[in-house]
Write a protein that holds these residues in place. Structure first.
Motif, PDB file in Angstrom:
ATOM      1  N   ARG A 102       0.627  -1.096   0.019  1.00 38.99           N
ATOM      2  CA  ARG A 102       0.003   0.159   0.086  1.00 38.99           C
ATOM      3  C   ARG A 102       1.323   1.030  -0.367  1.00 38.99           C
ATOM      4  O   ARG A 102       1.761   1.655   0.761  1.00 38.99           O
ATOM      5  CB  ARG A 102      -1.014   0.334   1.344  1.00 38.99           C
ATOM      6  N   MET A 103       0.390   2.384  -0.785  1.00 38.86           N
ATOM      7  CA  MET A 103       1.364   3.072  -0.706  1.00 38.86           C
ATOM      8  C   MET A 103       0.627   4.492  -0.440  1.00 38.86           C
ATOM      9  O   MET A 103      -0.305   4.691  -1.427  1.00 38.86           O
ATOM     10  CB  MET A 103       2.001   4.084  -2.268  1.00 38.86           C
ATOM     11  N   THR A 104       0.338   5.418   0.038  1.00 37.46           N
ATOM     12  CA  THR A 104      -0.020   6.879   0.915  1.00 37.46           C
ATOM     13  C   THR A 104       0.772   8.003   0.583  1.00 37.46           C
ATOM     14  O   THR A 104       2.415   8.140   0.331  1.00 37.46           O
ATOM     15  CB  THR A 104      -0.705   6.946   1.662  1.00 37.46           C
ATOM     16  N   LEU A 105      -0.193   9.193  -0.557  1.00 35.74           N
ATOM     17  CA  LEU A 105       0.783  10.278  -0.227  1.00 35.74           C
ATOM     18  C   LEU A 105      -0.098  11.192   0.215  1.00 35.74           C
ATOM     19  O   LEU A 105      -1.344  11.444   0.275  1.00 35.74           O
ATOM     20  CB  LEU A 105       0.695  11.127  -2.114  1.00 35.74           C
ATOM     21  N   GLU A 106       1.134  12.160   0.981  1.00 38.19           N
ATOM     22  CA  GLU A 106      -0.051  13.166   2.416  1.00 38.19           C
ATOM     23  C   GLU A 106       0.255  14.358   2.063  1.00 38.19           C
ATOM     24  O   GLU A 106       1.458  14.487   2.163  1.00 38.19           O
ATOM     25  CB  GLU A 106       0.229  12.273   3.391  1.00 38.19           C
ATOM     26  N   LEU A 107       0.148  15.311   2.263  1.00 37.53           N
ATOM     27  CA  LEU A 107      -0.557  17.008   2.016  1.00 37.53           C
ATOM     28  C   LEU A 107      -0.820  17.424   2.865  1.00 37.53           C
ATOM     29  O   LEU A 107      -2.194  17.449   3.545  1.00 37.53           O
ATOM     30  CB  LEU A 107      -0.586  17.007   0.102  1.00 37.53           C
ATOM     31  N   ASN A 108      -0.089  17.979   3.606  1.00 38.36           N
ATOM     32  CA  ASN A 108      -1.126  19.684   4.703  1.00 38.36           C
ATOM     33  C   ASN A 108      -1.203  18.238   5.536  1.00 38.36           C
ATOM     34  O   ASN A 108      -3.069  18.666   5.919  1.00 38.36           O
ATOM     35  CB  ASN A 108      -1.436  20.016   4.617  1.00 38.36           C
ATOM     36  N   GLY A 109      -1.402  17.071   6.207  1.00 42.59           N
ATOM     37  CA  GLY A 109      -1.585  15.695   6.778  1.00 42.59           C
ATOM     38  C   GLY A 109      -2.856  15.471   6.750  1.00 42.59           C
ATOM     39  O   GLY A 109      -3.546  15.432   7.077  1.00 42.59           O
ATOM     40  N   LYS A 110      -3.474  15.416   5.355  1.00 43.93           N
ATOM     41  CA  LYS A 110      -4.746  15.047   4.305  1.00 43.93           C
ATOM     42  C   LYS A 110      -3.693  13.894   3.200  1.00 43.93           C
ATOM     43  O   LYS A 110      -3.173  14.268   2.304  1.00 43.93           O
ATOM     44  CB  LYS A 110      -5.107  15.925   3.664  1.00 43.93           C
ATOM     45  N   ILE A 111      -4.370  12.526   3.867  1.00 42.04           N
ATOM     46  CA  ILE A 111      -3.836  11.992   1.912  1.00 42.04           C
ATOM     47  C   ILE A 111      -4.697  11.882   1.350  1.00 42.04           C
ATOM     48  O   ILE A 111      -5.830  12.431   1.119  1.00 42.04           O
ATOM     49  CB  ILE A 111      -4.052  10.469   2.917  1.00 42.04           C
ATOM     50  N   ILE A 112      -3.896  12.206   0.434  1.00 43.74           N
ATOM     51  CA  ILE A 112      -4.429  12.816  -1.336  1.00 43.74           C
ATOM     52  C   ILE A 112      -4.725  11.533  -2.338  1.00 43.74           C
ATOM     53  O   ILE A 112      -5.321  11.507  -3.002  1.00 43.74           O
ATOM     54  CB  ILE A 112      -3.572  13.835  -2.118  1.00 43.74           C
ATOM     55  N   ALA A 113      -3.772  10.269  -1.865  1.00 48.32           N
ATOM     56  CA  ALA A 113      -3.260   9.728  -3.069  1.00 48.32           C
ATOM     57  C   ALA A 113      -3.396   7.855  -1.959  1.00 48.32           C
ATOM     58  O   ALA A 113      -2.822   8.118  -0.996  1.00 48.32           O
ATOM     59  CB  ALA A 113      -1.955   9.691  -4.294  1.00 48.32           C
ATOM     60  N   ASP A 114      -4.426   7.319  -2.492  1.00 52.55           N
ATOM     61  CA  ASP A 114      -3.988   5.585  -1.939  1.00 52.55           C
ATOM     62  C   ASP A 114      -4.094   4.562  -2.712  1.00 52.55           C
ATOM     63  O   ASP A 114      -5.348   4.757  -3.396  1.00 52.55           O
ATOM     64  CB  ASP A 114      -5.110   5.494  -0.693  1.00 52.55           C
ATOM     65  N   LYS A 115      -3.145   3.827  -2.959  1.00 57.30           N
ATOM     66  CA  LYS A 115      -3.599   2.972  -3.591  1.00 57.30           C
ATOM     67  C   LYS A 115      -2.746   1.749  -3.089  1.00 57.30           C
ATOM     68  O   LYS A 115      -1.391   2.060  -3.088  1.00 57.30           O
ATOM     69  CB  LYS A 115      -2.273   3.063  -5.156  1.00 57.30           C
ATOM     70  N   THR A 116      -3.423   0.507  -3.143  1.00 58.28           N
ATOM     71  CA  THR A 116      -3.028  -0.991  -2.884  1.00 58.28           C
ATOM     72  C   THR A 116      -2.364  -1.930  -4.286  1.00 58.28           C
ATOM     73  O   THR A 116      -3.390  -2.020  -5.102  1.00 58.28           O
ATOM     74  CB  THR A 116      -3.844  -1.199  -2.461  1.00 58.28           C
ATOM     75  N   PHE A 117      -1.412  -2.018  -4.521  1.00 58.65           N
ATOM     76  CA  PHE A 117      -1.090  -3.095  -5.772  1.00 58.65           C
ATOM     77  C   PHE A 117      -0.801  -4.419  -5.048  1.00 58.65           C
ATOM     78  O   PHE A 117      -0.247  -4.314  -3.463  1.00 58.65           O
ATOM     79  CB  PHE A 117      -0.166  -2.589  -6.729  1.00 58.65           C
ATOM     80  N   LYS A 118      -0.334  -5.619  -5.528  1.00 58.67           N
ATOM     81  CA  LYS A 118       0.184  -6.915  -5.074  1.00 58.67           C
ATOM     82  C   LYS A 118       1.139  -6.942  -6.486  1.00 58.67           C
ATOM     83  O   LYS A 118       1.345  -6.821  -7.688  1.00 58.67           O
ATOM     84  CB  LYS A 118      -1.050  -7.780  -6.490  1.00 58.67           C
ATOM     85  N   VAL A 119       2.224  -7.283  -5.384  1.00 53.83           N
ATOM     86  CA  VAL A 119       3.539  -7.439  -6.458  1.00 53.83           C
ATOM     87  C   VAL A 119       3.834  -9.730  -6.143  1.00 53.83           C
ATOM     88  O   VAL A 119       3.629 -10.128  -5.066  1.00 53.83           O
ATOM     89  CB  VAL A 119       4.873  -8.183  -4.684  1.00 53.83           C
ATOM     90  N   TYR A 120       4.113  -9.648  -7.250  1.00 53.09           N
ATOM     91  CA  TYR A 120       4.114 -11.589  -6.993  1.00 53.09           C
ATOM     92  C   TYR A 120       4.748 -12.094  -8.279  1.00 53.09           C
ATOM     93  O   TYR A 120       5.876 -11.508  -8.710  1.00 53.09           O
ATOM     94  CB  TYR A 120       2.601 -12.178  -8.040  1.00 53.09           C
ATOM     95  N   LEU A 121       4.960 -13.176  -8.146  1.00 57.26           N
ATOM     96  CA  LEU A 121       6.505 -13.981  -8.986  1.00 57.26           C
ATOM     97  C   LEU A 121       5.863 -14.326  -9.996  1.00 57.26           C
ATOM     98  O   LEU A 121       4.748 -15.292 -10.230  1.00 57.26           O
ATOM     99  CB  LEU A 121       7.030 -14.908  -7.492  1.00 57.26           C
ATOM    100  N   PRO A 122       6.646 -15.047 -11.120  1.00 58.50           N
ATOM    101  CA  PRO A 122       6.452 -15.511 -12.194  1.00 58.50           C
ATOM    102  C   PRO A 122       5.736 -16.656 -11.654  1.00 58.50           C
ATOM    103  O   PRO A 122       6.418 -17.695 -11.063  1.00 58.50           O
ATOM    104  CB  PRO A 122       7.123 -14.710 -13.764  1.00 58.50           C
ATOM    105  N   ASP A 123       5.174 -17.146 -12.497  1.00 56.61           N
ATOM    106  CA  ASP A 123       5.117 -18.937 -12.181  1.00 56.61           C
ATOM    107  C   ASP A 123       6.481 -19.342 -13.246  1.00 56.61           C
ATOM    108  O   ASP A 123       6.771 -19.062 -14.117  1.00 56.61           O
ATOM    109  CB  ASP A 123       3.474 -19.694 -12.820  1.00 56.61           C
TER     110      ASP A 123
END
Length: 56
Positions: A35-56
């Motif tokens: 999960r990655m969030t970006l905060e500006l002046n104490g407020k979250i302005i972006a919130d993204k969750t992504f999945k890391v996986y290994l190739p089969d």
């Protein structure tokens, strides 16, 4: 409907972390949701969750 957008210029980079473009060894410990969030002046302005996986 048209909405006015106020722009904010970022004049410095004081990040407390860095998410690079590579996954380092051991890769198995990096698998899963990240999960990655970006905060500006104490407020979250972006919130993204992504999945890391290994190739089969």
């Amino acid at each position: 409907m048209h909405r006015q957008v106020d722009w904010v210029s970022i004049k410095e980079n004081d990040w407390r972390f860095y998410l690079g473009d590579c996954i380092w060894a051991p890769t198995s410990s990096k698998v899963g949701n990240w999960r990655m969030t970006l905060e500006l002046n104490g407020k979250i302005i972006a919130d993204k969750t992504f999945k890391v996986y290994l190739p089969d």
